[in-house]
Design a protein around this motif. Structure first.
Motif, mmCIF file in Angstrom:
data_model
loop_
_atom_site.group_PDB
_atom_site.id
_atom_site.type_symbol
_atom_site.label_atom_id
_atom_site.label_comp_id
_atom_site.label_asym_id
_atom_site.label_seq_id
_atom_site.Cartn_x
_atom_site.Cartn_y
_atom_site.Cartn_z
ATOM 1 N N PHE A 219 0.837 -1.193 0.000
ATOM 2 C CA PHE A 219 0.000 0.000 0.000
ATOM 3 C C PHE A 219 0.875 1.247 0.000
ATOM 4 O O PHE A 219 0.482 2.304 -0.495
ATOM 5 C CB PHE A 219 -0.890 0.028 1.243
ATOM 6 N N ARG A 220 2.073 1.118 0.569
ATOM 7 C CA ARG A 220 2.993 2.257 0.673
ATOM 8 C C ARG A 220 3.650 2.586 -0.666
ATOM 9 O O ARG A 220 4.322 3.600 -0.790
ATOM 10 C CB ARG A 220 4.087 1.956 1.701
ATOM 11 N N MET A 221 3.470 1.710 -1.655
ATOM 12 C CA MET A 221 4.151 1.864 -2.940
ATOM 13 C C MET A 221 3.155 1.892 -4.091
ATOM 14 O O MET A 221 3.393 1.309 -5.151
ATOM 15 C CB MET A 221 5.163 0.736 -3.133
ATOM 16 N N PRO A 248 3.436 8.320 -3.887
ATOM 17 C CA PRO A 248 4.189 7.705 -2.776
ATOM 18 C C PRO A 248 5.663 8.077 -2.838
ATOM 19 O O PRO A 248 6.280 8.021 -3.901
ATOM 20 C CB PRO A 248 3.973 6.206 -2.994
ATOM 21 N N LYS A 249 6.238 8.445 -1.693
ATOM 22 C CA LYS A 249 7.650 8.822 -1.655
ATOM 23 C C LYS A 249 8.560 7.627 -1.952
ATOM 24 O O LYS A 249 9.726 7.813 -2.323
ATOM 25 C CB LYS A 249 8.001 9.425 -0.281
ATOM 26 N N ASN A 271 -0.155 -7.308 2.402
ATOM 27 C CA ASN A 271 -0.150 -5.850 2.321
ATOM 28 C C ASN A 271 -0.576 -5.212 3.632
ATOM 29 O O ASN A 271 -0.051 -4.158 4.030
ATOM 30 C CB ASN A 271 -1.070 -5.373 1.195
ATOM 31 N N ARG A 272 -1.505 -5.838 4.331
ATOM 32 C CA ARG A 272 -1.916 -5.337 5.642
ATOM 33 C C ARG A 272 -0.743 -5.366 6.621
ATOM 34 O O ARG A 272 -0.453 -4.397 7.310
ATOM 35 C CB ARG A 272 -3.047 -6.201 6.213
ATOM 36 N N ARG A 273 -0.099 -6.514 6.676
ATOM 37 C CA ARG A 273 1.011 -6.686 7.622
ATOM 38 C C ARG A 273 2.153 -5.716 7.296
ATOM 39 O O ARG A 273 2.793 -5.160 8.186
ATOM 40 C CB ARG A 273 1.509 -8.135 7.570
ATOM 41 N N ASP A 274 2.394 -5.524 6.008
ATOM 42 C CA ASP A 274 3.454 -4.620 5.581
ATOM 43 C C ASP A 274 3.200 -3.198 6.088
ATOM 44 O O ASP A 274 4.108 -2.542 6.608
ATOM 45 C CB ASP A 274 3.531 -4.636 4.050
ATOM 46 N N TYR A 284 7.332 5.603 8.716
ATOM 47 C CA TYR A 284 6.021 6.148 8.395
ATOM 48 C C TYR A 284 5.850 6.356 6.887
ATOM 49 O O TYR A 284 6.632 7.080 6.269
ATOM 50 C CB TYR A 284 5.802 7.475 9.120
ATOM 51 N N PRO A 285 4.835 5.741 6.287
ATOM 52 C CA PRO A 285 4.582 5.939 4.851
ATOM 53 C C PRO A 285 4.242 7.399 4.559
ATOM 54 O O PRO A 285 3.510 8.041 5.315
ATOM 55 C CB PRO A 285 3.382 5.029 4.577
ATOM 56 N N GLU A 286 4.772 7.900 3.453
ATOM 57 C CA GLU A 286 4.534 9.282 3.063
ATOM 58 C C GLU A 286 4.001 9.339 1.635
ATOM 59 O O GLU A 286 4.510 8.645 0.749
ATOM 60 C CB GLU A 286 5.823 10.102 3.149
ATOM 61 N N PHE A 287 2.999 10.154 1.437
ATOM 62 C CA PHE A 287 2.423 10.379 0.115
ATOM 63 C C PHE A 287 2.310 11.883 -0.107
ATOM 64 O O PHE A 287 1.784 12.595 0.753
ATOM 65 C CB PHE A 287 1.030 9.753 0.005
ATOM 66 N N GLU A 288 2.771 12.348 -1.249
ATOM 67 C CA GLU A 288 2.626 13.762 -1.562
ATOM 68 C C GLU A 288 1.332 13.982 -2.334
ATOM 69 O O GLU A 288 0.988 13.193 -3.225
ATOM 70 C CB GLU A 288 3.837 14.260 -2.347
#
Length: 702
Positions: A219-221, A248-249, A271-274, A284-288
């Protein structure tokens, strides 16, 4: 204020939403058990009976309360997007865009806006796997000072249909078939492709779903898109059209098809566990947040209709302007109370954001409220803690199931004189929401604009914007999906449709499914968009996961140096051995494996490293699962490294070992090192190879 080039993650200071939720968080540690009415419970092991072996007595109110609650614990699952996972975070604005919108959270860079994000699959049930081929939902709830704003989107910028009236038909087609409820969470069946072949507006979206975008690594990618065309309204009342993007950063990366099948068996919650683990570890996942903005006067300046949800605005034509960053920094305390009960709605907007005449969007404005009424038990779903805005709520909407607010006073209507007309509407100057005054002139008619008629040119644009590797993946996806379709007629109709997208695609698929491609009818792409290819994304090793294969007698100096280098590069490390029993290095130190060859699998990692040490490698060679682990990573184009005797495990896995060093093997992602004492340059080469995600130029041997 940090700008968009600052990668530093700081703990947000805006805790308004968390402080609000604290009133509902209950810690049971050290507490005495009670009923729901607060009565202390003496015995929770036995029901009340007429003697030790007698019948249960129904006056046991604790038993009845406990069992009744259990019987009613489940709420109806979402019709679509049933399987999801959520997290809390914060949104920070880089720069004000007050020239386009008066939405305060998009005009004041000093604000930190709390958010809750839910990622999801579309077609499967709650119990399906994370890694199915499917669209992913990407819904963000902003708890702003002006009320809640929901940006409800997907990880693909277009959709299957143009008009919401077709949504039930599409979902009925993609869901398991009525006679036998098969297949689960899969589009590889007759009714879905029958729909595709008879509703050709879906052609563009199908290209996205057959690509790697439908198989996200994390989900982070994955990117997020608002899909629809919305409006920005500024303080002067001027309107601009806008499309929303989340970038996604970590870049946009996918799994490969064979890998997804195996991950579904090894860890259906992959994906949940990730996402959960990344947040727990502080990665911390980052999205611009980016916006594409279009002047009203340019509405008809393209060869497609900007209100058509099956079309995108090419980023090279309408650039994406990056305006802020969202950081996900807190996991949920209770999955049901937060992720399951969160209610998103495209109609939840704030001043400065409004709708357009996109017929898919217009229908969703009705549908979301309707589904929440059923799923969450009535009209008071907005009072559930996760859905509450951080601003006070005052209106005359009363009663109903699960009402949580207590409204004192005599009046519950507007206008009133008894309570001095409270609560009173707000003026526009005081923040009252006013819809954009758009002139509408036309006859009532069930029809669609002719400007929506082109179903193929953007599908062709997508195909011709792909790399050769991505085109091969799309062809393989079509071959698999259509290979599961039993009807020859449906298979041929699908080929007829995609012959109009790309002749090369149709021919390569047709030859494997017993169909015939039509020549000379393919649409000519009007534009090539490099932004559509995942080959042109950000590449980083940060937060990737590496499996280090070791046995007793491993080189401790080598492994310790590698672990240190990987940790400094923010790469997660797991030690894999033949068993989970402690193993001893060549310096007599002890290492505790995270997993064994039985419980682990290469599909759960981004790269594999085989440590050196004669005894260590012999242990790994003694179990066929060791070679299988490496072989599978090789077939999935992942980075593989081995040092000293470790290259013997690569040979056993039929991985080419003719490379002589890091520099000679970087292009194929296979690195061979010599020494036992570790090498900083070799570790750096390994990390650089991991950052490439996959090594598509690898020659796979049978």
């Amino acid at each position: 204020m940090d700008n968009k080039t600052n990668d530093a993650v700081t703990q947000p200071t805006n805790n308004e939403k968390q402080e609000q939720l604290n009133a509902y968080r209950v810690q049971n540690d050290g507490q005495t058990m009670t009923t729901n009415q607060g009565l202390r419970v003496e015995d929770d092991e036995h029901s009340l009976k007429a003697g030790p072996r007698g019948p249960t007595i129904m006056e046991d109110f604790h038993f009845r309360e406990k069992m009744t609650h259990f019987d009613h614990e489940r709420i109806p699952e979402r019709v679509v997007h049933a399987r999801g996972f959520g997290a809390h975070g914060v949104f920070e604005l880089y720069e004000s865009i007050a020239e386009f919108t008066k939405a305060k959270f998009l005009t004041d860079p000093s604000l930190q806006t709390p958010v809750f994000v839910r990622f999801s699959t579309v077609a499967g049930s709650r119990g399906s796997s994370d890694t199915v081929r499917d669209v992913r939902g990407f819904a963000v709830k902003f708890y702003t000072e002006e009320g809640n704003y929901d940006l409800v989107g997907n990880n693909m910028p277009v959709f299957f249909i143009q008009d919401a009236v077709k949504f039930p038909d599409f979902i009925h087609a993609v869901k398991p078939e009525p006679p036998n409820e098969i297949p689960q969470a899969s589009s590889a069946h007759d009714t879905f492709w029958d729909f595709v072949s008879t509703n050709t507006e879906s052609a563009h979206m199908i290209m996205w779903v057959m690509s790697g975008r439908a198989l996200p690594r994390s989900f982070r990618m994955m990117e997020g898109f608002g899909v629809h065309t919305f409006r920005f309204i500024n303080e002067k009342g001027k309107s601009h059209f806008v499309k929303f993007h989340w970038k996604p950063k970590l870049g946009v990366h996918s799994l490969v098809w064979d890998e997804t099948q195996k991950v579904a068996g090894k860890d259906p919650d992959f994906n949940r566990r990730d996402l959960w683990n990344a947040i727990e570890q502080g990665n911390y996942p980052e999205f611009e947040l980016g916006v594409q903005i279009l002047k009203e006067e340019d509405e008809f300046s393209f060869d497609f209709d900007i209100l058509d949800a099956t079309k995108l605005w090419p980023e090279e034509v309408v650039p994406v302007r990056i305006i802020g960053k969202m950081t996900l920094n807190r996991n949920t305390d209770n999955f049901f109370a937060e992720t399951e009960q969160v209610a998103f709605h495209t109609g939840h907007v704030v001043p400065g954001i409004d709708f357009t005449n996109d017929p898919l969007l217009q229908g969703r404005l009705f549908s979301y409220t309707d589904t929440q009424l059923l799923r969450l038990g009535g009209p008071n779903f907005a009072e559930i803690p996760i859905n509450r805005p951080i601003v006070p709520v005052h209106n005359n909407q009363r009663d109903g199931m699960h009402r949580m607010m207590i409204n004192p006073g005599q009046t519950s209507y507007h206008r009133n004189g008894i309570a001095n007309n409270a609560p009173a509407p707000a003026s526009q100057e005081d923040g009252g929401y006013r819809h954009y005054e758009e002139k509408v002139d036309g006859r009532k008619i069930k029809a669609r604009s002719n400007s929506f008629d082109d179903h193929y040119s953007q599908a062709a644009m997508f195909w011709h914007s792909m790399s050769d590797v991505e085109k091969g993946q799309i062809v393989d996806a079509f071959r698999f999906e259509l290979g599961k379709v039993m009807s020859k007629e449906v298979r041929q109709r699908v080929i007829d449709v995609f012959s109009q997208v790309a002749e090369e695609l149709a021919e390569k698929v047709a030859v494997t499914i017993g169909a015939t491609a039509t020549k000379g009818v393919a649409a000519k792409p009007t534009f090539i968009s490099p932004a559509l290819s995942m080959m042109n994304t950000v590449n980083t090793a940060a937060t990737r996961k590496v499996a280090i294969l070791v046995g007793n007698g491993f080189s401790a100096a080598e492994v310790n140096q590698l672990k240190q280098a990987l940790t400094e590069a923010k790469v997660a490390v797991e030690i894999i051995s033949k068993t989970q029993a402690p193993i001893q290095g060549d310096d007599n130190t002890t290492l505790e494996p995270h997993q064994s060859l039985l419980t682990a699998a290469s599909v759960l990692y981004d790269a594999v490293y085989v440590a050196c040490g004669r005894q260590s490698v012999d242990e790994l060679l003694s179990d066929v699962k060791g070679a299988d682990f490496v072989r599978e990573a090789f077939l999935h184009y992942k980075t593989i490294a081995a040092v000293g005797e470790g290259k013997e495990l690569l040979a056993a896995a039929r991985v080419p070992v003719e490379y002589t060093g890091a520099s000679g093997s970087e292009s194929a992602g296979i690195l061979i090192g010599a020494g036992h004492n570790g090498n900083a340059d070799f570790a750096a080469s390994f990390i650089a190879a991991i950052a490439k995600h996959r090594h598509w130029n690898r020659k796979l041997q049978p």
